[in-house]
Design a protein around this motif. Structure first.
Motif, PDB file in Angstrom:
ATOM      1  N   PRO A 121       0.827  -1.205   0.000  1.00 45.99           N
ATOM      2  CA  PRO A 121       0.000   0.000   0.000  1.00 45.99           C
ATOM      3  C   PRO A 121       0.868   1.265   0.000  1.00 45.99           C
ATOM      4  N   SER A 122       0.314   2.316  -0.543  1.00 47.24           N
ATOM      5  CA  SER A 122       0.981   3.614  -0.526  1.00 47.24           C
ATOM      6  C   SER A 122       1.142   4.075   0.915  1.00 47.24           C
ATOM      7  N   SER A 123       2.193   4.832   1.179  1.00 44.11           N
ATOM      8  CA  SER A 123       2.380   5.386   2.528  1.00 44.11           C
ATOM      9  C   SER A 123       1.343   6.460   2.833  1.00 44.11           C
ATOM     10  N   GLU A 124       0.655   6.952   1.797  1.00 42.65           N
ATOM     11  CA  GLU A 124      -0.329   8.012   1.981  1.00 42.65           C
ATOM     12  C   GLU A 124      -1.736   7.484   2.250  1.00 42.65           C
ATOM     13  N   THR A 125      -2.077   6.321   1.667  1.00 49.19           N
ATOM     14  CA  THR A 125      -3.403   5.753   1.871  1.00 49.19           C
ATOM     15  C   THR A 125      -3.383   4.266   1.542  1.00 49.19           C
ATOM     16  N   ASP A 126      -4.127   3.476   2.295  1.00 48.21           N
ATOM     17  CA  ASP A 126      -4.232   2.049   2.025  1.00 48.21           C
ATOM     18  C   ASP A 126      -5.074   1.745   0.789  1.00 48.21           C
ATOM     19  N   LEU A 127      -5.739   2.753   0.237  1.00 46.60           N
ATOM     20  CA  LEU A 127      -6.603   2.551  -0.926  1.00 46.60           C
ATOM     21  C   LEU A 127      -5.822   2.522  -2.240  1.00 46.60           C
ATOM     22  N   VAL A 128      -4.546   2.860  -2.186  1.00 50.50           N
ATOM     23  CA  VAL A 128      -3.713   2.903  -3.381  1.00 50.50           C
ATOM     24  C   VAL A 128      -2.510   1.995  -3.177  1.00 50.50           C
ATOM     25  N   LEU A 129      -2.257   1.151  -4.174  1.00 47.01           N
ATOM     26  CA  LEU A 129      -1.071   0.294  -4.145  1.00 47.01           C
ATOM     27  C   LEU A 129       0.090   0.997  -4.840  1.00 47.01           C
ATOM     28  N   VAL A 130       1.279   0.598  -4.455  1.00 51.54           N
ATOM     29  CA  VAL A 130       2.493   1.094  -5.086  1.00 51.54           C
ATOM     30  C   VAL A 130       3.263  -0.106  -5.601  1.00 51.54           C
ATOM     31  N   ASP A 141      14.093   5.428  -8.206  1.00 49.44           N
ATOM     32  CA  ASP A 141      13.233   5.844  -9.306  1.00 49.44           C
ATOM     33  C   ASP A 141      11.804   6.017  -8.797  1.00 49.44           C
ATOM     34  N   GLY A 142      10.939   6.455  -9.688  1.00 46.32           N
ATOM     35  CA  GLY A 142       9.532   6.603  -9.340  1.00 46.32           C
ATOM     36  C   GLY A 142       8.854   5.256  -9.178  1.00 46.32           C
ATOM     37  N   VAL A 143       7.539   5.308  -9.013  1.00 41.94           N
ATOM     38  CA  VAL A 143       6.724   4.111  -8.802  1.00 41.94           C
ATOM     39  C   VAL A 143       5.502   4.153  -9.704  1.00 41.94           C
ATOM     40  N   VAL A 144       4.762   3.053  -9.698  1.00 45.11           N
ATOM     41  CA  VAL A 144       3.469   2.979 -10.359  1.00 45.11           C
ATOM     42  C   VAL A 144       2.412   2.966  -9.259  1.00 45.11           C
ATOM     43  N   TYR A 145       1.481   3.912  -9.314  1.00 40.27           N
ATOM     44  CA  TYR A 145       0.358   3.956  -8.373  1.00 40.27           C
ATOM     45  C   TYR A 145      -0.829   3.233  -8.998  1.00 40.27           C
ATOM     46  N   ILE A 146      -1.475   2.384  -8.205  1.00 36.01           N
ATOM     47  CA  ILE A 146      -2.596   1.572  -8.690  1.00 36.01           C
ATOM     48  C   ILE A 146      -3.739   1.727  -7.708  1.00 36.01           C
ATOM     49  N   GLY A 147      -4.927   2.103  -8.202  1.00 39.84           N
ATOM     50  CA  GLY A 147      -6.026   2.357  -7.291  1.00 39.84           C
ATOM     51  C   GLY A 147      -7.257   1.508  -7.467  1.00 39.84           C
ATOM     52  N   ASN A 148      -7.276   0.619  -8.454  1.00 40.55           N
ATOM     53  CA  ASN A 148      -8.555  -0.027  -8.739  1.00 40.55           C
ATOM     54  C   ASN A 148      -8.748  -1.397  -8.102  1.00 40.55           C
ATOM     55  N   LYS A 149      -7.672  -2.100  -7.745  1.00 41.08           N
ATOM     56  CA  LYS A 149      -7.812  -3.442  -7.200  1.00 41.08           C
ATOM     57  C   LYS A 149      -6.735  -3.680  -6.169  1.00 41.08           C
ATOM     58  N   LEU A 150      -6.922  -4.713  -5.402  1.00 44.76           N
ATOM     59  CA  LEU A 150      -5.919  -5.071  -4.406  1.00 44.76           C
ATOM     60  C   LEU A 150      -5.058  -6.218  -4.911  1.00 44.76           C
ATOM     61  N   ALA A 151      -3.830  -6.229  -4.477  1.00 43.54           N
ATOM     62  CA  ALA A 151      -2.896  -7.314  -4.755  1.00 43.54           C
ATOM     63  C   ALA A 151      -1.922  -7.353  -3.587  1.00 43.54           C
ATOM     64  N   ASN A 152      -1.311  -8.475  -3.398  1.00 40.28           N
ATOM     65  CA  ASN A 152      -0.392  -8.641  -2.275  1.00 40.28           C
ATOM     66  C   ASN A 152       1.026  -8.222  -2.642  1.00 40.28           C
ATOM     67  N   PRO A 153       1.775  -7.706  -1.666  1.00 47.86           N
ATOM     68  CA  PRO A 153       3.186  -7.402  -1.928  1.00 47.86           C
ATOM     69  C   PRO A 153       3.894  -8.641  -2.483  1.00 47.86           C
ATOM     70  N   GLY A 154       4.708  -8.416  -3.503  1.00 48.83           N
ATOM     71  CA  GLY A 154       5.416  -9.519  -4.144  1.00 48.83           C
ATOM     72  C   GLY A 154       4.710 -10.063  -5.366  1.00 48.83           C
TER      73      GLY A 154
END
Length: 179
Positions: A121-130, A141-154
């Protein structure tokens, strides 16, 4: 001339040829580098040459740093140290150029589907994945922000990129598509 004073191998042409060769043999390669501005003896002409190199090399990710003398180094003892105001002004100019180049590189990814490794999850909100695609190194480097679905780290997921920024991308996980 700055590379020679630094004791670094290569020159403008050989380094640019290497970048072009890498891109021709691996069109999807993501290239990063770092540069120092304000090294002792750097002239405005030298600096403009660096800007030309950045424009032509078109690095996906690039760090720009201001020279600072380190104890017990040859450069720290050089007599032609660059004024701090000049180093700061050159740093700003180089960063502005690189941000423009990086945004143009990132915009080429909009609409594409990339395989992304989920960091969590993003450090700013649990609703957005990084996550990161293969061209994004962790912590630099930068990251990809993802907001539509959940997935597990890894997890590796396919993400369609919808927005580009100089450092980061925004996208949505898509099902059943290859990267």
């Amino acid at each position: 001339s700055v590379l020679k004073r630094m004791g670094r191998p290569g020159d403008y042409i050989s380094q640019l040829q290497l970048v072009h060769k890498l891109r021709s043999e691996m069109p999807d390669v993501s290239l990063r580098s770092s540069f120092i501005v304000g090294f002792p003896g750097e002239t405005e002409t030298d600096f403009l040459e660096l800007l030309g190199f950045l424009e032509e090399a078109r690095f996906n990710h690039c760090g720009i740093f201001q020279y600072s003398p380190e104890e017990d180094t040859a450069a720290a003892d050089m007599s032609d140290q660059i004024d701090q105001d000049i180093k700061e002004e050159r740093y700003k100019r180089a960063m502005e150029l690189q941000q423009t180049v990086a945004l143009e590189q990132q915009q080429q990814l909009v609409g594409k589907t990339l395989q992304v490794l989920i960091d969590g999850p993003s450090s700013e909100t649990d609703l957005v994945l990084v996550g990161r695609h293969r061209g994004q190194a962790p912590e630099v480097d930068g990251v990809v922000y993802i907001g539509n679905k959940l997935a597990n780290p890894g997890n590796l997921v396919d993400v369609r990129i919808s927005e580009a920024h100089p450092y980061d991308l925004v996208g949505e996980i898509v099902e059943g598509e290859g990267a």
